[in-house]
Scaffold this motif. Structure first.
Motif, mmCIF file in Angstrom:
data_model
loop_
_atom_site.group_PDB
_atom_site.id
_atom_site.type_symbol
_atom_site.label_atom_id
_atom_site.label_comp_id
_atom_site.label_asym_id
_atom_site.label_seq_id
_atom_site.Cartn_x
_atom_site.Cartn_y
_atom_site.Cartn_z
ATOM 1 N N PRO A 376 6.189 -17.924 -15.462
ATOM 2 C CA PRO A 376 7.145 -18.453 -14.470
ATOM 3 C C PRO A 376 7.382 -17.448 -13.344
ATOM 4 O O PRO A 376 7.476 -16.249 -13.594
ATOM 5 C CB PRO A 376 8.421 -18.656 -15.291
ATOM 6 C CG PRO A 376 7.972 -18.727 -16.705
ATOM 7 C CD PRO A 376 6.728 -17.896 -16.821
ATOM 8 N N TYR A 377 7.451 -17.945 -12.111
ATOM 9 C CA TYR A 377 7.668 -17.068 -10.963
ATOM 10 C C TYR A 377 9.141 -16.687 -10.806
ATOM 11 O O TYR A 377 9.476 -15.824 -10.004
ATOM 12 C CB TYR A 377 7.164 -17.745 -9.679
ATOM 13 C CG TYR A 377 5.670 -18.026 -9.683
ATOM 14 C CD1 TYR A 377 4.777 -17.191 -10.363
ATOM 15 C CD2 TYR A 377 5.142 -19.117 -9.013
ATOM 16 C CE1 TYR A 377 3.415 -17.439 -10.378
ATOM 17 C CE2 TYR A 377 3.777 -19.377 -9.010
ATOM 18 C CZ TYR A 377 2.912 -18.545 -9.693
ATOM 19 O OH TYR A 377 1.570 -18.794 -9.700
ATOM 20 N N CYS A 378 10.022 -17.381 -11.551
ATOM 21 C CA CYS A 378 11.435 -16.972 -11.585
ATOM 22 C C CYS A 378 12.048 -17.638 -12.826
ATOM 23 O O CYS A 378 11.399 -18.466 -13.468
ATOM 24 C CB CYS A 378 12.177 -17.403 -10.318
ATOM 25 S SG CYS A 378 12.544 -19.156 -10.259
ATOM 26 N N ALA A 379 13.292 -17.269 -13.120
ATOM 27 C CA ALA A 379 13.973 -17.916 -14.252
ATOM 28 C C ALA A 379 14.224 -19.381 -13.893
ATOM 29 O O ALA A 379 14.641 -19.685 -12.767
ATOM 30 C CB ALA A 379 15.286 -17.206 -14.512
ATOM 31 N N ILE A 380 13.936 -20.265 -14.838
ATOM 32 C CA ILE A 380 14.185 -21.699 -14.596
ATOM 33 C C ILE A 380 15.565 -22.018 -15.167
ATOM 34 O O ILE A 380 15.796 -21.888 -16.380
ATOM 35 C CB ILE A 380 13.108 -22.577 -15.276
ATOM 36 C CG1 ILE A 380 11.692 -22.121 -14.883
ATOM 37 C CG2 ILE A 380 13.343 -24.060 -14.950
ATOM 38 C CD1 ILE A 380 11.315 -22.300 -13.431
ATOM 39 N N PRO A 381 16.509 -22.413 -14.300
ATOM 40 C CA PRO A 381 17.893 -22.598 -14.777
ATOM 41 C C PRO A 381 18.018 -23.720 -15.812
ATOM 42 O O PRO A 381 17.284 -24.720 -15.768
ATOM 43 C CB PRO A 381 18.664 -22.967 -13.500
ATOM 44 C CG PRO A 381 17.800 -22.532 -12.362
ATOM 45 C CD PRO A 381 16.391 -22.634 -12.849
ATOM 46 N N THR A 382 18.971 -23.529 -16.742
ATOM 47 C CA THR A 382 19.282 -24.558 -17.744
ATOM 48 C C THR A 382 19.670 -25.853 -17.027
ATOM 49 O O THR A 382 20.303 -25.812 -15.974
ATOM 50 C CB THR A 382 20.477 -24.094 -18.614
ATOM 51 O OG1 THR A 382 20.129 -22.813 -19.129
ATOM 52 C CG2 THR A 382 20.740 -25.050 -19.760
ATOM 53 N N GLY A 383 19.253 -26.961 -17.624
ATOM 54 C CA GLY A 383 19.549 -28.260 -17.018
ATOM 55 C C GLY A 383 18.422 -28.739 -16.115
ATOM 56 O O GLY A 383 18.464 -29.858 -15.591
ATOM 57 N N SER A 384 17.380 -27.869 -15.917
ATOM 58 C CA SER A 384 16.266 -28.260 -15.033
ATOM 59 C C SER A 384 15.305 -29.205 -15.746
ATOM 60 O O SER A 384 15.249 -29.267 -16.986
ATOM 61 C CB SER A 384 15.486 -27.019 -14.576
ATOM 62 O OG SER A 384 16.294 -26.211 -13.759
ATOM 63 N N ILE A 385 14.557 -29.912 -14.931
ATOM 64 C CA ILE A 385 13.480 -30.778 -15.429
ATOM 65 C C ILE A 385 12.179 -30.221 -14.856
ATOM 66 O O ILE A 385 12.062 -30.077 -13.636
ATOM 67 C CB ILE A 385 13.666 -32.228 -14.927
ATOM 68 C CG1 ILE A 385 15.003 -32.791 -15.409
ATOM 69 C CG2 ILE A 385 12.503 -33.117 -15.351
ATOM 70 C CD1 ILE A 385 15.392 -34.105 -14.721
ATOM 71 N N ILE A 386 11.246 -29.887 -15.731
ATOM 72 C CA ILE A 386 9.937 -29.422 -15.234
ATOM 73 C C ILE A 386 8.959 -30.578 -15.342
ATOM 74 O O ILE A 386 8.756 -31.143 -16.422
ATOM 75 C CB ILE A 386 9.402 -28.220 -16.052
ATOM 76 C CG1 ILE A 386 10.376 -27.038 -15.971
ATOM 77 C CG2 ILE A 386 8.034 -27.806 -15.533
ATOM 78 C CD1 ILE A 386 9.934 -25.810 -16.767
ATOM 79 N N VAL A 387 8.342 -30.925 -14.205
ATOM 80 C CA VAL A 387 7.288 -31.938 -14.216
ATOM 81 C C VAL A 387 5.961 -31.191 -14.243
ATOM 82 O O VAL A 387 5.635 -30.446 -13.310
ATOM 83 C CB VAL A 387 7.382 -32.852 -12.972
ATOM 84 C CG1 VAL A 387 6.217 -33.828 -12.934
ATOM 85 C CG2 VAL A 387 8.723 -33.601 -12.967
ATOM 86 N N ASP A 388 5.234 -31.355 -15.333
ATOM 87 C CA ASP A 388 3.963 -30.636 -15.488
ATOM 88 C C ASP A 388 2.804 -31.618 -15.296
ATOM 89 O O ASP A 388 2.484 -32.397 -16.195
ATOM 90 C CB ASP A 388 3.892 -29.999 -16.886
ATOM 91 C CG ASP A 388 2.556 -29.287 -17.105
ATOM 92 O OD1 ASP A 388 1.795 -29.105 -16.135
ATOM 93 O OD2 ASP A 388 2.267 -28.927 -18.272
ATOM 94 N N PRO A 389 2.141 -31.556 -14.125
ATOM 95 C CA PRO A 389 1.039 -32.497 -13.894
ATOM 96 C C PRO A 389 -0.200 -32.158 -14.711
ATOM 97 O O PRO A 389 -1.157 -32.930 -14.736
ATOM 98 C CB PRO A 389 0.776 -32.351 -12.391
ATOM 99 C CG PRO A 389 1.189 -30.963 -12.067
ATOM 100 C CD PRO A 389 2.322 -30.626 -12.995
ATOM 101 N N TRP A 390 -0.205 -30.977 -15.359
ATOM 102 C CA TRP A 390 -1.355 -30.569 -16.193
ATOM 103 C C TRP A 390 -1.117 -30.869 -17.679
ATOM 104 O O TRP A 390 -2.009 -30.695 -18.500
ATOM 105 C CB TRP A 390 -1.619 -29.066 -16.023
ATOM 106 C CG TRP A 390 -1.799 -28.642 -14.599
ATOM 107 C CD1 TRP A 390 -0.907 -27.995 -13.804
ATOM 108 C CD2 TRP A 390 -2.962 -28.853 -13.790
ATOM 109 N NE1 TRP A 390 -1.434 -27.785 -12.559
ATOM 110 C CE2 TRP A 390 -2.694 -28.296 -12.517
ATOM 111 C CE3 TRP A 390 -4.213 -29.446 -14.024
ATOM 112 C CZ2 TRP A 390 -3.624 -28.318 -11.483
ATOM 113 C CZ3 TRP A 390 -5.130 -29.473 -12.997
ATOM 114 C CH2 TRP A 390 -4.830 -28.920 -11.751
#
Ligand SMILES: NC(=O)c1ccc[n+]([C@@H]2O[C@H](COP(=O)([O-])OP(=O)(O)OC[C@H]3O[C@@H](n4cnc5c(N)ncnc54)[C@H](O)[C@@H]3O)[C@@H](O)[C@H]2O)c1
Length: 412
Positions: A376-390
């Motif tokens: 990760p290029y930075c901390a991903i805040p809690t409550g986030s949604i990651i869309v992974d196209p891979w």
């Protein structure tokens, strides 16, 4: 040991010159100041007169807006620019006191060398067209492990200078490559249709991804993995993972320029427009999906450069998706510590976001034997949604939702 000169020591030329310098005496000339530990950077007169072989690796630029990082399929088709190659040829003519072996590496459309370059070169010199299949981020590895080496001559003959160039390459290659000899025009065509086959292939697998999203109960990987294993009729498994679209300084623009060639030769249809149009709509569909996930959450794209580990944002599919997100009325920021285009790039995000996981370095580089995942290029805040196209990320932490775009059978 041969005496070799490179005119144009930029992203491609410098690394290639340095590979050659491991075995040969290599000089480089560029209109911008360049430095190298192993290549002697010199003036054009020294380069031309101290080199038996002269490689030309100057840009053949596309017009502004024709790189594929924003929509272009609605725009008037254009050829690449030839000024820098013509300038390099004129410099060889002006400075050379003896006959030279001139090798053009730069990408041009089929027919260009015969029509625009060879007539300019003094007849005492010999001319080869020798494009490279090299990708940014792995230039030196690609240079010595190519899928093939294309050598174009006037009549497609192996004898003479083509064989000499093969002997020269044999001194640096690591993978005993396949050589393809053809006319100048055939080698121009092999190179550019190689790139555009990849664009078409990526466009097809991403089309399966679009259908998976619309139909439901489909994991695109189940479909494309089965197709990739169908080696009887469909080609090899590379570029068979749906994800971000084809990108970079070469592939999109090659399709865009071929639209011009299709018109110029009155082919009667524009296949390349279809490929590029599909690429744009696939980006738009992904953008719409991001916006649909967001409700009120801001959107960030993890990776702005066209691929991981390089700074180049030229031809980036991330920015194409970002363009459509903005068009849908949502701001977008990018996370990418290396990106050479700082617009909308941030170093961290605060509060929950919808994050597009655009970079996957394992998928990008595993063909070189490199297996490292994207960090990760930075901390991903809690409550986030990651869309992974891979569709490779697992649930990373509590409170972060991962959605596998293209898998509607089991999307998380
Ligand atoms: N970068 C790649 O991955 C790649 C792969 C295959 C083919 N190519 C092709 O190779 C060519 C060069 O690409 P690049 O990525 O290295 O471009 P680049 O812009 O990074 O490098 C070109 C270099 O040529 C120099 N230059 C420009 N005009 C010149 C002139 N008149 N005389 C001397 N030097 C001059 C520039 O200063 C620059 O250093 C292009 O045609 C490109 O399509 C690039």
């Amino acid at each position: 040991m041969k005496k070799i000169g490179f005119i144009g020591i930029g992203k491609l030329g410098l690394d290639c010159a340095e590979v050659m310098a491991e075995k040969h005496e290599v000089r480089g000339y560029d209109i911008y100041p360049r430095t190298s530990a192993t290549v002697k950077v010199c003036d054009i007169d020294e380069l031309v007169n101290e080199s038996e072989w002269i490689f030309i690796a100057v840009p053949t630029p596309h017009a502004e807006g024709y790189d594929g990082s924003v929509p272009s399929s609605h725009m008037e088709p254009r050829d690449f620019g030839h000024d820098a190659v013509i300038d390099a040829i004129n410099k060889v003519n002006t400075h050379a006191h003896s006959s030279k072996k001139v090798v053009l590496i730069s990408t041009v459309l089929p027919g260009t060398t015969r029509k625009h370059f060879v007539p300019l070169l003094d007849t005492k010199h010999q001319f080869l067209y020798n494009p490279y299949l090299i990708a940014m981020g792995s230039v030196k590895w690609d240079m010595v492990n190519p899928e093939m080496i294309m050598i174009g001559t006037e009549d497609g003959d192996w004898n003479g200078i083509a064989g000499e160039l093969k002997d020269l390459y044999d001194t640096v290659m690591q993978n005993n490559p396949r050589y393809e000899i053809g006319t100048w025009d055939e080698c121009e065509a092999i190179k550019i249709f190689y790139n555009t086959f990849i664009s078409a292939k990526v466009g097809l697998v991403n089309m399966v991804q679009d259908f998976a999203m619309k139909i439901g109960n489909i994991n695109v990987d189940v479909v494309t993995d089965a197709l990739a294993r169908s080696t009887m009729r469909i080609m090899g498994p590379k570029y068979m993972t749906a994800g971000m679209g084809d990108a970079g300084a070469c592939h999109p623009r090659d399709n865009i320029a071929l639209r011009w060639l299709a018109q110029e030769y009155d082919i009667g249809y524009d296949f390349f427009d279809t490929v590029m149009h599909a690429r744009e709509i696939q980006a738009k569909n992904l953008a719409k999906f991001m916006v649909d996930q967001s409700s009120n959450l801001p959107i960030a794209i993890h990776g702005k450069a066209y691929k991981p580990d390089v700074p180049y944002c030229i031809g980036s599919y991330s920015t194409l998706v970002g363009h459509y997100i903005k068009e849908l009325g949502h701001p977008v920021v990018y996370l990418d510590p290396m990106a050479d285009d700082p617009a909308d790039v941030v170093s961290e995000i605060h509060g929950p976001h919808v994050v597009l996981w655009a970079h996957n370095r394992k998928i990008t580089y595993e063909y070189t034997g490199d297996q490292l995942d994207t960090q990760p290029y930075c901390a991903i805040p809690t409550g986030s949604i990651i869309v992974d196209p891979w569709r490779k990320l697992r649930q990373t932490a509590d409170g972060i939702t991962v959605i596998h775009y293209g898998n509607t059978r089991n999307p998380t």
